[in-house]
Design a protein around this motif. Structure first.
Motif, PDB file in Angstrom:
ATOM      1  N   HIS A 139       0.813  -1.217   0.000  1.00  0.00           N
ATOM      2  CA  HIS A 139       0.000   0.000   0.000  1.00  0.00           C
ATOM      3  C   HIS A 139       0.845   1.265   0.000  1.00  0.00           C
ATOM      4  N   ASP A 140       2.167   1.090  -0.062  1.00  0.00           N
ATOM      5  CA  ASP A 140       3.064   2.253  -0.061  1.00  0.00           C
ATOM      6  C   ASP A 140       3.431   2.686  -1.478  1.00  0.00           C
ATOM      7  N   TYR A 141       3.971   3.888  -1.554  1.00  0.00           N
ATOM      8  CA  TYR A 141       4.535   4.385  -2.813  1.00  0.00           C
ATOM      9  C   TYR A 141       6.020   4.017  -2.851  1.00  0.00           C
ATOM     10  N   PRO A 142       6.606   3.930  -4.053  1.00  0.00           N
ATOM     11  CA  PRO A 142       8.014   3.533  -4.147  1.00  0.00           C
ATOM     12  C   PRO A 142       8.957   4.328  -3.230  1.00  0.00           C
ATOM     13  N   HIS A 143       8.710   5.647  -3.087  1.00  0.00           N
ATOM     14  CA  HIS A 143       9.662   6.442  -2.284  1.00  0.00           C
ATOM     15  C   HIS A 143       9.596   6.113  -0.797  1.00  0.00           C
ATOM     16  N   GLN A 144       8.557   5.373  -0.390  1.00  0.00           N
ATOM     17  CA  GLN A 144       8.455   5.007   1.025  1.00  0.00           C
ATOM     18  C   GLN A 144       9.238   3.728   1.339  1.00  0.00           C
ATOM     19  N   LEU A 145       9.841   3.147   0.315  1.00  0.00           N
ATOM     20  CA  LEU A 145      10.626   1.921   0.496  1.00  0.00           C
ATOM     21  C   LEU A 145      12.118   2.256   0.446  1.00  0.00           C
ATOM     22  N   SER A 146      12.941   1.382   1.029  1.00  0.00           N
ATOM     23  CA  SER A 146      14.387   1.572   0.907  1.00  0.00           C
ATOM     24  C   SER A 146      14.815   1.153  -0.500  1.00  0.00           C
ATOM     25  N   GLY A 147      16.040   1.519  -0.871  1.00  0.00           N
ATOM     26  CA  GLY A 147      16.556   1.158  -2.198  1.00  0.00           C
ATOM     27  C   GLY A 147      16.521  -0.350  -2.423  1.00  0.00           C
ATOM     28  N   GLY A 148      16.935  -1.096  -1.402  1.00  0.00           N
ATOM     29  CA  GLY A 148      16.939  -2.556  -1.515  1.00  0.00           C
ATOM     30  C   GLY A 148      15.529  -3.103  -1.671  1.00  0.00           C
ATOM     31  N   GLN A 149      14.585  -2.526  -0.921  1.00  0.00           N
ATOM     32  CA  GLN A 149      13.184  -2.984  -1.037  1.00  0.00           C
ATOM     33  C   GLN A 149      12.611  -2.673  -2.402  1.00  0.00           C
ATOM     34  N   ARG A 150      12.961  -1.501  -2.934  1.00  0.00           N
ATOM     35  CA  ARG A 150      12.469  -1.142  -4.282  1.00  0.00           C
ATOM     36  C   ARG A 150      12.974  -2.154  -5.308  1.00  0.00           C
ATOM     37  N   GLN A 151      14.253  -2.529  -5.173  1.00  0.00           N
ATOM     38  CA  GLN A 151      14.786  -3.484  -6.140  1.00  0.00           C
ATOM     39  C   GLN A 151      14.115  -4.850  -5.941  1.00  0.00           C
ATOM     40  N   ARG A 152      13.822  -5.212  -4.706  1.00  0.00           N
ATOM     41  CA  ARG A 152      13.116  -6.480  -4.468  1.00  0.00           C
ATOM     42  C   ARG A 152      11.730  -6.461  -5.092  1.00  0.00           C
ATOM     43  N   VAL A 153      11.061  -5.310  -5.022  1.00  0.00           N
ATOM     44  CA  VAL A 153       9.746  -5.190  -5.666  1.00  0.00           C
ATOM     45  C   VAL A 153       9.890  -5.338  -7.184  1.00  0.00           C
ATOM     46  N   ALA A 154      10.921  -4.700  -7.744  1.00  0.00           N
ATOM     47  CA  ALA A 154      11.148  -4.810  -9.197  1.00  0.00           C
ATOM     48  C   ALA A 154      11.369  -6.282  -9.579  1.00  0.00           C
ATOM     49  N   ILE A 155      12.059  -7.015  -8.709  1.00  0.00           N
ATOM     50  CA  ILE A 155      12.298  -8.439  -8.973  1.00  0.00           C
ATOM     51  C   ILE A 155      10.981  -9.215  -8.877  1.00  0.00           C
ATOM     52  N   ALA A 156      10.174  -8.891  -7.862  1.00  0.00           N
ATOM     53  CA  ALA A 156       8.879  -9.567  -7.711  1.00  0.00           C
ATOM     54  C   ALA A 156       8.018  -9.340  -8.956  1.00  0.00           C
ATOM     55  N   LEU A 157       8.027  -8.127  -9.482  1.00  0.00           N
ATOM     56  CA  LEU A 157       7.249  -7.832 -10.696  1.00  0.00           C
ATOM     57  C   LEU A 157       7.810  -8.610 -11.889  1.00  0.00           C
ATOM     58  N   ALA A 158       9.135  -8.726 -11.927  1.00  0.00           N
ATOM     59  CA  ALA A 158       9.764  -9.411 -13.066  1.00  0.00           C
ATOM     60  C   ALA A 158       9.446 -10.909 -13.077  1.00  0.00           C
ATOM     61  N   ILE A 159       9.243 -11.496 -11.900  1.00  0.00           N
ATOM     62  CA  ILE A 159       8.970 -12.948 -11.865  1.00  0.00           C
ATOM     63  C   ILE A 159       7.474 -13.264 -11.725  1.00  0.00           C
ATOM     64  N   ALA A 160       6.651 -12.233 -11.572  1.00  0.00           N
ATOM     65  CA  ALA A 160       5.231 -12.441 -11.248  1.00  0.00           C
ATOM     66  C   ALA A 160       4.522 -13.329 -12.259  1.00  0.00           C
ATOM     67  N   LEU A 161       4.779 -13.123 -13.540  1.00  0.00           N
ATOM     68  CA  LEU A 161       4.028 -13.866 -14.565  1.00  0.00           C
ATOM     69  C   LEU A 161       4.759 -15.127 -14.997  1.00  0.00           C
ATOM     70  N   LYS A 162       5.689 -15.563 -14.160  1.00  0.00           N
ATOM     71  CA  LYS A 162       6.450 -16.789 -14.411  1.00  0.00           C
ATOM     72  C   LYS A 162       7.102 -16.803 -15.802  1.00  0.00           C
ATOM     73  N   PRO A 163       7.949 -15.830 -16.068  1.00  0.00           N
ATOM     74  CA  PRO A 163       8.614 -15.791 -17.381  1.00  0.00           C
ATOM     75  C   PRO A 163       9.616 -16.928 -17.501  1.00  0.00           C
ATOM     76  N   GLU A 164       9.968 -17.233 -18.752  1.00  0.00           N
ATOM     77  CA  GLU A 164      10.999 -18.250 -18.978  1.00  0.00           C
ATOM     78  C   GLU A 164      12.394 -17.650 -18.823  1.00  0.00           C
ATOM     79  N   LEU A 165      12.501 -16.347 -19.089  1.00  0.00           N
ATOM     80  CA  LEU A 165      13.814 -15.693 -19.033  1.00  0.00           C
ATOM     81  C   LEU A 165      13.704 -14.344 -18.331  1.00  0.00           C
ATOM     82  N   VAL A 166      14.596 -14.118 -17.366  1.00  0.00           N
ATOM     83  CA  VAL A 166      14.678 -12.802 -16.730  1.00  0.00           C
ATOM     84  C   VAL A 166      16.078 -12.242 -16.976  1.00  0.00           C
TER      85      VAL A 166
END
Ligand code: ADP
Ligand code: SF4
Ligand code: MG
Length: 306
Positions: A139-166
């Motif tokens: 429920h937060d905006y990106p700026h409310q997260l730490s840099g590491g958390q933002r990158q973890r969110v980006a990773i979660a989005l990248a794997i969300a749809l179960k891609p074959e290649l990241v």
């Protein structure tokens, strides 16, 4: 594969000959100094090169599909769903004016049309748990997260749809070493949990030692060698790879050897082997003839020494 950039200062061939394969569930490391063309190559795979970039030749094959021949519509269905990318700066994949939850909703809507909001948010919560971000951060905006958390969110989005290649382009380079180490643990965990192939791009060879199955080394727009990770560290063949290994900082030593000389100006790259002005083993032939890729004991290397 060759890629040109037409810049205000002239035409450059920033990727001048790259031929790479990534196996299923494999982690391929792609390492090279800054400016060697790693990001350009990644953007070309997803067909998101900047407008001044053009693919001059070559093919990008993905599961039998020639990506360069697909329509933009077909590409849109692949991007994010079958192939996804994590950028160095998580701000380039997160929208500062949207909450984290809306990033997930938008991603699922873009690929599946109408979606059940509750269901998506449950999935998003699970994904955040997997990447190690508290679920309430949805429920937060990106700026409310730490840099590491933002990158973890980006990773979660990248794997969300179960891609074959990241494709991960220096995903830890903007973070401090402690957070980098934590993220590397996350990648190792993800490789066991999710059966995804990854291309892990970095200028830091050291961090690939425990993660990559194979490593491709890039110098001035060309791949100079590809090797299984253990062999590469135990007995590097190419002089540039040796120099990169020597420049990896070791624990307990303050000494950091850097590679002498500068990477070449791509407007006027050296003839023959592009590494010859910096190579301690350079011979006459290196100044005139470009080395071709050879198979040397199960490894590929492009160097006149072999
Ligand atoms: N915005 C740009 N304008 C002009 N040239 C660029 C731009 N971005 C990159 N380049 C050129 O393309 C080359 C490759 O860049 P890049 O793919 O970003 O390398 P890497 O990711 O390995 O650091 C660089 O050497 C640089 O000369
Ligand atoms: S081809 Fe020659 S200059 Fe190039 S890396 Fe090998 S020995 Fe060095
Ligand atoms: Mg880059």
């Amino acid at each position: 594969m060759r890629i040109g950039y037409d810049t205000g200062r002239g035409k450059l061939e920033v990727v001048a000959g790259v031929d790479l394969k990534v196996g299923r569930e494999e982690i391929l490391g792609l390492v090279g100094e800054s400016g060697s063309g790693k990001t350009t190559l990644a953007l070309a795979v997803l067909r998101i090169l900047p407008e001044w970039g053009t693919v001059l030749g070559g093919r990008i094959l993905f599961d039998g599909l020639d990506l360069l021949r697909m329509s933009e519509e077909e590409m849109r269905r692949i991007r994010g769903r079958r192939i996804s990318m994590v950028f160095q700066d998580p701000y380039s994949s997160l929208n500062p004016t949207s909450r984290i939850r809306d990033h997930f909703l938008e991603l699922y809507r873009a690929h599946y049309g109408h979606v059940d909001e509750k269901e998506v948010l449950e999935k998003a919560g699970t994904l955040l748990r997997i990447v190690g971000v508290p679920e309430e951060k949805l429920h937060d905006y990106p700026h409310q997260l730490s840099g590491g958390q933002r990158q973890r969110v980006a990773i979660a989005l990248a794997i969300a749809l179960k891609p074959e290649l990241v494709i991960l382009d220096e995903p830890t380079s903007s973070l401090d070493v402690l957070v980098e180490a934590q993220l590397m643990e996350l990648f190792k965990d993800l490789r066991k949990r999710e059966r995804i192939s990854m291309v892990f791009i970095t200028h830091n060879l050291g961090i690939l030692s425990e993660l990559a199955d194979r490593i491709a080394v890039m110098y001035a727009g060309k791949i100079v060698g590809v090797s299984p990770t253990e062999k590469l560290f135990a007995d590097p063949l190419h002089p540039y790879t040796r120099a990169l290994i020597d420049s990896v900082p070791t624990i307990g030593s303050d000494e950091l050897r850097t590679i002498s000389g500068e990477p070449p100006d791509l407007r006027n790259p050296p003839k023959g082997c592009r590494f010859h002005p910096r190579c301690p083993f350079a011979m006459d032939v290196c100044r005139v003839a470009e080395p071709v890729m050879k198979d040397v004991g199960g490894r590929e290397v492009a160097c006149h020494l072999y």
